[in-house]
Design an enzyme around this catalytic site. Structure first.
Site, mmCIF file in Angstrom:
data_model
loop_
_atom_site.group_PDB
_atom_site.id
_atom_site.type_symbol
_atom_site.label_atom_id
_atom_site.label_comp_id
_atom_site.label_asym_id
_atom_site.label_seq_id
_atom_site.Cartn_x
_atom_site.Cartn_y
_atom_site.Cartn_z
ATOM 1 N N ASP A 73 0.850 -1.184 0.000
ATOM 2 C CA ASP A 73 0.000 0.000 0.000
ATOM 3 C C ASP A 73 0.885 1.231 0.000
ATOM 4 O OD1 ASP A 73 -3.061 0.597 0.355
ATOM 5 O OD2 ASP A 73 -1.963 2.155 1.415
ATOM 6 N N TYR A 151 -2.819 12.229 3.594
ATOM 7 C CA TYR A 151 -3.126 11.314 4.703
ATOM 8 C C TYR A 151 -2.320 11.677 5.953
ATOM 9 C CZ TYR A 151 -5.571 8.278 1.425
ATOM 10 O OH TYR A 151 -6.456 7.773 0.513
HETATM 11 O O1 CP3 Z 1 -3.536 -4.523 -6.976
HETATM 12 C C1 CP3 Z 1 -2.982 -3.465 -6.665
HETATM 13 O O2 CP3 Z 1 -3.244 -2.385 -7.245
HETATM 14 C C2 CP3 Z 1 -1.838 -3.502 -5.680
HETATM 15 C C3 CP3 Z 1 -2.086 -3.092 -4.376
HETATM 16 C C4 CP3 Z 1 -2.474 -1.692 -3.962
HETATM 17 C C5 CP3 Z 1 -3.242 -1.480 -2.795
HETATM 18 N N1 CP3 Z 1 -3.282 -0.139 -2.555
HETATM 19 C C6 CP3 Z 1 -3.838 -2.544 -1.976
HETATM 20 C C7 CP3 Z 1 -4.952 -2.216 -1.079
HETATM 21 C C8 CP3 Z 1 -2.110 -0.440 -4.443
HETATM 22 C C9 CP3 Z 1 -1.339 -0.078 -5.687
HETATM 23 C C10 CP3 Z 1 -2.629 0.536 -3.543
HETATM 24 C C11 CP3 Z 1 -2.421 1.981 -3.673
HETATM 25 C C12 CP3 Z 1 -3.203 2.902 -2.859
HETATM 26 N N2 CP3 Z 1 -3.537 2.802 -1.536
HETATM 27 C C13 CP3 Z 1 -3.652 4.155 -3.308
HETATM 28 C C14 CP3 Z 1 -3.388 4.723 -4.692
HETATM 29 C C15 CP3 Z 1 -4.181 4.062 -5.719
HETATM 30 C C16 CP3 Z 1 -5.624 4.470 -5.804
HETATM 31 O O3 CP3 Z 1 -6.468 3.565 -5.719
HETATM 32 O O4 CP3 Z 1 -5.873 5.646 -6.008
HETATM 33 C C17 CP3 Z 1 -4.310 4.794 -2.244
HETATM 34 C C18 CP3 Z 1 -4.968 6.150 -2.271
HETATM 35 C C19 CP3 Z 1 -4.224 3.924 -1.124
HETATM 36 C C20 CP3 Z 1 -4.715 4.171 0.261
HETATM 37 C C21 CP3 Z 1 -5.678 3.152 0.711
HETATM 38 N N3 CP3 Z 1 -5.383 1.831 0.928
HETATM 39 C C22 CP3 Z 1 -7.053 3.335 1.003
HETATM 40 C C23 CP3 Z 1 -7.776 4.652 0.887
HETATM 41 C C24 CP3 Z 1 -7.562 2.104 1.401
HETATM 42 C C25 CP3 Z 1 -8.935 1.805 1.921
HETATM 43 C C26 CP3 Z 1 -9.961 1.842 0.863
HETATM 44 C C27 CP3 Z 1 -10.185 0.487 0.270
HETATM 45 O O5 CP3 Z 1 -10.134 0.357 -0.963
HETATM 46 O O6 CP3 Z 1 -10.444 -0.408 1.069
HETATM 47 C C28 CP3 Z 1 -6.526 1.155 1.301
HETATM 48 C C29 CP3 Z 1 -6.620 -0.291 1.583
HETATM 49 C C30 CP3 Z 1 -6.193 -1.233 0.504
HETATM 50 N N4 CP3 Z 1 -5.055 -1.133 -0.233
HETATM 51 C C31 CP3 Z 1 -6.871 -2.426 0.133
HETATM 52 C C32 CP3 Z 1 -6.093 -3.046 -0.848
HETATM 53 C C33 CP3 Z 1 -6.339 -4.372 -1.515
HETATM 54 C C34 CP3 Z 1 -8.145 -2.942 0.756
HETATM 55 C C35 CP3 Z 1 -7.785 -3.623 2.017
HETATM 56 C C36 CP3 Z 1 -8.652 -4.794 2.296
HETATM 57 O O7 CP3 Z 1 -9.724 -4.573 2.830
HETATM 58 O O8 CP3 Z 1 -8.219 -5.932 1.993
#
Ligand code: CP3
Length: 344
Positions: A73, A151
């Site tokens: 992440d 953040y």
């Molecule tokens: O497959 C992929 O793209 C690789 C993994 C990846 C994750 N986060 C896994 C993740 C990547 C490249 C990210 C980047 C990320 N994280 C961004 C930039 C990309 C975008 O989408 O704009 C941002 C802003 C974040 C911050 C973040 N991480 C948030 C706001 C959240 C919660 C919202 C959500 O989608 O649940 C996360 C958690 C997150 N990162 C999850 C995953 C698979 C979900 C966690 C879970 O519940 O398993």
């Protein structure tokens, strides 16, 4: 062995147009949910190279994308700078002690030490490289300093960005000091990801659109370009993708030494091609919610193919896939991108 994805990033002719999806490793895949349940919570999954490797490879095996993206992440960076990240169920990421002033900033760990603490990321990359097919690329990534700073300052996701914007207009010096520190960590972090084996870099500026166009260069783009130029000078064979989400008004002003510009779904592909297509390879840009309908997906893939004609293009969504998309529809998107661009 040459990798079609890397060739496409450099604008070389390829037998078909490669495709991957932002957030391709995630909750829409039952196989991901199974590993995540085993890990206990999301951060444990990021910290465990064996499991992070497994979920990185899932979309390659299950839906047939041309590139894997490291499972991690963007927020592990501020976490390792000493900011105590947690993911609260249903509420997303939280930092318990956001940066309010210079004293808070000065308490954060220095660049070298913070980058060195992210060893679980480098270990994950090494494992993935052992197991990923030779013809597929591994994308490493970081958040842009601005997106990370939102953040770090707000302490969580935000709709209004009022706390960081208050800083932007009333204490820009402090915001620049935060962005400087994060930029310096990110340079070393991405350098270490490259040394561990990633083939491509993507810089996510997910919250670019929160900045007024006239201030975007000052508070975000220049720092992204600085990171890209630092990496390009040392590692010219590693392509760099910039993904600033939602800034069509800035397209005329885009500059810098990188290879691919990621087009988000709110920017028409033809417009991006006209402004940037000669200078950069374009990636994108199907509206992710079209994945709910196979017909809407096919229509959009064909329209994008009509504009890009298989030249200087990488297929992707215009932002991340949502958790309730059927796996069959995600597969359909990948197959359609391959079909229209002539994959045998
Ligand atoms: O497959 C992929 O793209 C690789 C993994 C990846 C994750 N986060 C896994 C993740 C990547 C490249 C990210 C980047 C990320 N994280 C961004 C930039 C990309 C975008 O989408 O704009 C941002 C802003 C974040 C911050 C973040 N991480 C948030 C706001 C959240 C919660 C919202 C959500 O989608 O649940 C996360 C958690 C997150 N990162 C999850 C995953 C698979 C979900 C966690 C879970 O519940 O398993």
């Amino acid at each position: 062995m040459s990798k079609i994805f890397v060739d496409a990033c450099f604008g070389k002719e390829t037998p078909y147009t490669p495709v991957w999806m932002m957030r391709q490793a995630g909750r829409y895949l039952p196989e991901y949910m199974a590993v995540r349940a085993k890990a206990g919570d999301f951060l444990n999954l990021c910290h465990n190279p064996e499991m992070a490797c497994e979920v990185t490879l899932q979309p390659v095996d299950i839906i047939g994308v041309d590139a894997a993206i490291l499972f991690s992440d963007i927020l592990v960076i501020p976490d390792e700078m000493g900011m105590d990240l947690s993911f609260v169920k249903g509420e997303g990421p939280k930092f318990s002690d956001p940066i309010k002033d210079e004293a808070d900033l000065n308490r954060l760990i220095g660049e070298e030490e913070a980058a060195n603490k992210l060893t679980y990321v480098y270990d994950t990359i090494k494992l993935i490289k052992e197991r990923l097919a030779d013809d597929k690329a591994l994308i490493g990534f970081t958040g842009a300093p601005w997106t990370l700073a939102t953040y770090m300052i707000e302490g969580q996701g935000t709709k209004t960005y009022n706390i960081c914007k208050k800083m932007m207009y009333s204490n820009p010096e402090l915001l620049h000091k935060i962005l400087r520190k994060v930029t310096d960590v990110v340079k070393l972090y991405m350098e270490k990801q490259i040394q561990a084996g990633i083939d491509v870099v993507q810089i996510f500026d997910s919250w670019a659109a929160a900045i007024e166009p006239g201030k975007y260069d000052e508070f975000s783009w220049q720092y992204m370009v600085e990171i890209a130029e630092y990496l390009k000078e040392k590692y010219p064979h590693i392509p760099i993708i910039m993904f600033p989400k939602g800034i069509p008004a800035f397209l005329d002003k885009v500059y810098g030494n990188f290879d691919v510009f990621g087009v988000d779904w709110s920017t028409p592909m033809a417009f991006a091609k006209e402004k940037l297509g000669d200078k950069y390879v374009l990636q994108g840009n199907m509206e992710p919610c079209r994945l709910y309908s196979k017909e809407a997906t096919t229509e959009c893939v064909e329209a994008i193919q009509n504009i890009m004609q298989g030249k200087r293009h990488i297929f992707n969504l215009g932002h991340g896939i949502l958790p309730d998309v059927p796996v069959a529809n995600a597969k359909h998107f990948i197959n359609e991108c391959h079909r229209v661009s002539g994959k045998k």
